[in-house]
Design a protein around this motif. Sequence first.
Motif, PDB file in Angstrom:
ATOM      1  N   ASN A 153       0.487   6.290   5.906  1.00  0.00           N
ATOM      2  CA  ASN A 153       1.669   7.016   5.452  1.00  0.00           C
ATOM      3  C   ASN A 153       2.748   6.064   4.956  1.00  0.00           C
TER       4      ASN A 153
ATOM      5  N   GLY B  44       1.640   4.504   1.703  1.00  0.00           N
ATOM      6  CA  GLY B  44       1.695   5.516   0.656  1.00  0.00           C
ATOM      7  C   GLY B  44       3.094   5.904   0.231  1.00  0.00           C
TER       8      GLY B  44
ATOM      9  N   TRP C 148      -3.317   2.172  -3.889  1.00  0.00           N
ATOM     10  CA  TRP C 148      -4.585   2.896  -3.896  1.00  0.00           C
ATOM     11  C   TRP C 148      -5.716   2.081  -4.496  1.00  0.00           C
TER      12      TRP C 148
ATOM     13  N   ARG D  84      -6.606  -0.661  -0.773  1.00  0.00           N
ATOM     14  CA  ARG D  84      -6.041  -0.118   0.466  1.00  0.00           C
ATOM     15  C   ARG D  84      -5.976  -1.159   1.580  1.00  0.00           C
TER      16      ARG D  84
END
Length: 146
Positions: free
Chosen positions: A33, A36, A43, A46
């Motif tokens: 989270n 992101g 992305w 990762r």
Amino acid sequence: MVVPSDPPSLTPEFLAPDSRDPDVPLVVVDGANVVGSVPDGWWRDRAGAAERLRDRLAAVPAAGLPDVPAPVEVVLVVEGRARDIARAPGGVRVERASGSGDDKIVDLVRVSAATRRTIVVTADRGLRARVTALGAEVRGPSSVPR
């Protein structure tokens, strides 16, 4: 698959507070989270994004959070492709979720919140509701270096 398990450094800057000390708050970071929350191309890599977050969190055990004075214990929960990141000096414990990162965070809170101040760093509304029901406090991703 072998999960890296580098031995922790014994240098003074690595020595984190004793996790059994009820006077030392536990800060649990929802890695997916928080990563992101910054649209920087995470992305595409990762694991690399999780490692960069882990490294930026290294100052938190000794510095605390804006409203949580040091020392604090920091746990970074990683999942999916980010699970394979190595441990690194700096006092951040990496917890690898075998399934849902949210479930791993809830499990950590369930164990810790009854005996010590526990803060979860996430913007996930569902997770926020689950951990506050167990007695944890919540902070948003901007409360930690990201």
